[in-house]
Structures are given as structure tokens and as C-alpha cells.
Design an enzyme around this catalytic site. Structure first.
Site, short mmCIF file in Angstrom:
data_model
loop_
_atom_site.label_atom_id
_atom_site.label_comp_id
_atom_site.label_asym_id
_atom_site.label_seq_id
_atom_site.Cartn_x
_atom_site.Cartn_y
_atom_site.Cartn_z
N GLU A 293 28.53 24.34 4.18
CA GLU A 293 28.05 25.44 5.01
C GLU A 293 27.30 24.93 6.24
O GLU A 293 27.41 25.52 7.33
CB GLU A 293 27.12 26.36 4.20
CG GLU A 293 27.79 27.01 3.00
CD GLU A 293 27.63 26.22 1.72
OE1 GLU A 293 27.53 26.85 0.65
OE2 GLU A 293 27.60 24.96 1.78
N ALA B 121 35.29 1.55 -17.18
CA ALA B 121 36.03 0.39 -17.71
C ALA B 121 35.19 -0.43 -18.68
O ALA B 121 35.29 -1.65 -18.73
CB ALA B 121 36.50 -0.48 -16.56
N CYS C 188 23.32 26.75 -1.86
CA CYS C 188 21.99 26.40 -2.37
C CYS C 188 20.93 27.30 -1.75
O CYS C 188 21.00 27.66 -0.58
CB CYS C 188 21.67 24.93 -2.12
SG CYS C 188 21.70 24.41 -0.38
N HIS D 231 26.23 19.40 3.54
CA HIS D 231 26.95 20.38 2.74
C HIS D 231 27.98 21.10 3.61
O HIS D 231 27.91 21.06 4.85
CB HIS D 231 25.98 21.40 2.16
CG HIS D 231 25.08 20.85 1.10
ND1 HIS D 231 24.18 21.62 0.41
CD2 HIS D 231 24.94 19.59 0.60
CE1 HIS D 231 23.53 20.88 -0.46
NE2 HIS D 231 23.97 19.63 -0.36
#
Length: 209
Positions: free
Chosen positions: A56, A168, A79, A54
Site C-alpha cells: 500500500e 536441509a 496494518c 509494504h
């Protein structure tokens, strides 16, 4: 809340960092973090490709001792717990001695949902939220869409820049089932070109415009 010009500039920098990672971090959202001390950026990071580490947990070690007493500008609520059981981003910030955390928007996911801000405040940090929230929310719109529906968001695009991938399928396929399958695989934000498939998605309420 009255924000200073410096606050806005540093959050804009965090948003730019995250924007540069759009389409590379699924199944996690792209998040930017800028650590500032005495008006100077001491470290910055964005969510790594693949969603980890992450932002941080990259920025805090990079700042070293300069993290103590710093302000962290983060595009999404850190989090408060990790699905992997590893140290949370809220813990990283608190343990490093960061004194203030400015957050663009809160995260409703099970591993945040106010838990991050609660942990930060419980540790004595000043927490302020809502700065450039609209821009911050745009960074994680696909992630939140998948949390709410189980499907990745689909938008029309001409080149797919910043998306996780291209949708697609045949316009006659069971589009809900196809999108659920891709959501289970971790995709959060897909694109499709203008045409039959886009029209079919629109008709079924599956296209975000």
C-alpha cells in the site's frame, strides 16, 4: 456479500502481484495492492523484497491525486500500526482519500488483528472483506504459521519455487529446535525434497501437506 466481476478481476490481479513476490518478502508476507478509479487501474504494487516497503505504501504515492475516491484491492488486511512506528498502511489509504477498501483476508498478527479495518472505517472508508479469501490466505500461510508456532512452515517441493529457502537439516537432528532457530531468523515458508528428512518431519507433525 455479492461481488461484481470487476471486483473479482481486480482482486485476482492483486493476488497475481503478490504471488510473484512469494519467497522474497520474508519475514513479512507477500501482499498485493491494486488501486482502481472509474474502472481503471491507477496504481499497483506488491510487498518489496525483504518485506518493506509494504504494497500500500508503494501504490498510494504512485497513484498520486488519482488515489482520491479510488477503490483499493488488497490481499491482506492493511496494518493498523507498524512495529517500526512508521505510518501504517491504513493511514496511507485514509490520508490519500481512498473511498473503498476490498480485502481478501484478515490478518491476525499483532500489528493488524482488526486494527487496520477499524482505522479505515473510523476514517469513513467503506471496508469489505472476504473476496477470494482462500487465495489470499495461501499467500500468507507461512507467515501465519510462524506467528502461531514460532517455526516456519515446511512443505515438500521439487524445485523450491516461491519458498523462502530450503530446509536441509539431518533427519536425525532436533528438528523442532532447528525450525525455531530459522523462525527467529525470519523465515516463514521452507521447502524440502521428498525423502528421509521429509519423512522425519511428517512423523513429528512438522510437515504441512
Amino acid at each position: 456479500m455479492t461481488w461484481s466481476d470487476a471486483d473479482r478481476a481486480f482482486m485476482a490481479q492483486a493476488i497475481d502481484l503478490a504471488t510473484g513476490r512469494m519467497g522474497e518478502t520474508w519475514p513479512n508476507p507477500a501482499v498485493g495492492c491494486v488501486l482502481v478509479k472509474d474502472g481503471r487501474v491507477v496504481a499497483q504494487a506488491a510487498t518489496a523484497p525483504g518485506g518493506r516497503p509494504h504494497a500500500e505504501e508503494q501504490a498510494v504515492p504512485a497513484a498520486g491525486d488519482q488515489a482520491k475516491g479510488a477503490t483499493a484491492y488488497v490481499t491482506l488486511e492493511p496494518c493498523g500500526a507498524r512495529s517500526s512506528g512508521r505510518k501504517s498502511c491504513a493511514h496511507f489509504l485514509a490520508d490519500a482519500g481512498v473511498s473503498r477498501v476490498v480485502i481478501a483476508c484478515l490478518d491476525p498478527s499483532p500489528f493488524a488483528a482488526g486494527r487496520g479495518t477499524e482505522r479505515l472505517r473510523a476514517a469513513g472508508l467503506t471496508v469489505e472483506t472476504g473476496l477470494m479469501c482462500e487465495e489470499g490466505a495461501a499467500l500468507c500461510e507461512g507467515f501465519l504459521h510462524r506467528l502461531e508456532t514460532g517455526r516456519p512452515m515446511v512443505r515438500v517441493s521439487k524445485d523450491g519455487a516461491g519458498f523462502d529457502g530450503r530446509f536441509a537439516a539431518s533427519s536425525k537432528a532436533d528438528l523442532v529446535t532447528e525450525l525455531k532457530r530459522l523462525g527467529e531468523a525470519g523465515y516463514t515458508r521452507l521447502w524440502t525434497a521428498p525423502g528421509e528428512l521429509a519423512d522425519a518431519l511428517r512423523d513429528q507433525g512438522l510437515l504441512t501437506e
